[in-house]
Design a protein around this motif. Structure first.
Motif, PDB file in Angstrom:
ATOM      1  N   SER A 116       0.832  -1.210   0.000  1.00 30.19           N
ATOM      2  CA  SER A 116       0.000   0.000   0.000  1.00 30.19           C
ATOM      3  C   SER A 116       0.862   1.254   0.000  1.00 30.19           C
ATOM      4  O   SER A 116       0.562   2.228  -0.699  1.00 30.19           O
ATOM      5  N   GLN A 170      -7.154   0.650  -0.669  1.00 34.94           N
ATOM      6  CA  GLN A 170      -7.375  -0.601   0.048  1.00 34.94           C
ATOM      7  C   GLN A 170      -8.673  -0.533   0.856  1.00 34.94           C
ATOM      8  O   GLN A 170      -9.447  -1.480   0.892  1.00 34.94           O
ATOM      9  N   ASP A 192      -5.586  -1.444  -4.940  1.00 35.24           N
ATOM     10  CA  ASP A 192      -5.016  -2.014  -3.717  1.00 35.24           C
ATOM     11  C   ASP A 192      -6.002  -3.007  -3.116  1.00 35.24           C
ATOM     12  O   ASP A 192      -7.023  -2.617  -2.555  1.00 35.24           O
ATOM     13  N   GLU A 193      -5.722  -4.259  -3.261  1.00 33.87           N
ATOM     14  CA  GLU A 193      -6.567  -5.356  -2.770  1.00 33.87           C
ATOM     15  C   GLU A 193      -8.027  -5.235  -3.199  1.00 33.87           C
ATOM     16  O   GLU A 193      -8.932  -5.222  -2.354  1.00 33.87           O
TER      17      GLU A 193
HETATM   18 MG   LIG Z   1      -1.956  -2.898   2.057  1.00 33.36          MG
END
Ligand SMILES: [Mg+2]
Ligand SMILES: Nc1ncnc2c1ncn2[C@@H]1O[C@H](COP(=O)(O)OP(=O)(O)O)[C@@H](O)[C@H]1O
Length: 249
Positions: free
Chosen positions: A46, A87, A164-165
């Protein structure tokens, strides 16, 4: 859309508590490349992604987007081309309706009302949540919030997607839809994730981070199948590969 390449040069980042989260990162992404950024919790994924859109600026080293160095002055221009998915979707959704959140970027760039409407509806359709357009973002489920956040990123017609994810809270069908969407997007993509099967499906290249350093950078099919390397990086083989191994025993 513009063609975008990214160069990260000797990048270090120290948080205010002096924790050094990135320690000398170097890579070059060609236009149109798809890269999975993987690594265990706290590896620095991140932190790295937040540098690429200038939310965090390097403590040392430089990042270039098409030869333009990222600094405070040119952030507005650089971000125009980048679709970023945080994220935590709550960092992305802050108005009172899904529609307004997805419209925020296009409105900010002064597109006319019809074009904004077209972009919003189209983006919501692509992620499969057009029926949620009038709902308050805070009332959405975790996975729906992720989808709304992804819609805000694609509504800008970006030349590069950085996520992010993105699949962490998605159900299997929404995840598959996202994978298809990513595979239709021919421009540069950077996806930080623990979903290694998605990386296999969407990214030709994989970079593994460990403790703020790159420990592997190469073809996804080589890296994610390397059991020793994955173990060293506190990762596991993708589930689809584990299945193949089991059957071939
Ligand atoms: Mg992360
Ligand atoms: N705001 C912060 N202040 C201090 N340390 C932080 C902060 N955010 C993250 N870190 C630390 O930096 C490291 C990398 O974090 P992060 O980039 O979020 O990792 P990842 O996304 O790979 O899980 C972790 O050890 C984390 O604890």
């Amino acid at each position: 859309m513009n063609k975008i390449n990214i160069k990260v040069e000797n990048l270090y980042y120290k948080y205010t508590d002096n924790y050094e989260a990135l320690k000398g990162i170097n890579f070059f992404l060609r236009e149109g490349e798809s890269v999975g950024i993987v690594g265990s919790n706290g590896a620095g994924k991140s932190t790295l992604l937040l540098q690429l859109i200038g939310i965090l600026l390097p403590t040392k080293g430089n990042i270039f987007i098409n030869d333009n160095i990222i600094n405070k002055k040119n952030l507005h221009i650089i971000r125009k081309d980048i679709g970023f998915v945080f994220q935590n979707p709550e960092d992305q959704l802050f108005t009172t309706s899904v529609y307004d959140d997805v419209a925020f970027g296009p409105r900010n760039y002064k597109l006319d009302k019809d074009e904004v409407d077209h972009r919003v509806i189209n983006s919501l359709k692509k992620v499969g949540i057009e029926d949620l357009k009038d709902k308050a973002p805070y009332r959405l489920s975790g996975g729906q919030k992720n989808l709304a956040a992804i819609a805000t990123a694609i509504s800008m017609n970006p030349s590069i997607l950085i996520m992010d994810e993105p699949t962490s809270a998605l159900d299997p069908r929404a995840r598959r839809r996202l994978i298809n969407l990513l595979n239709e997007f021919n421009y540069t993509k950077i996806i930080a994730t623990h979903d290694l099967d998605m990386v296999l499906d969407t990214c030709e290249r994989t970079i593994i981070l460990k403790n703020g350093k790159i420990v592997a950078d190469g073809l996804t099919k080589d890296i994610l199948m390397d059991e020793k390397l994955m173990d060293l990086c506190e990762l596991e083989l993708p589930l689809s590969i584990q299945g193949i191994k089991k059957y071939s025993l």
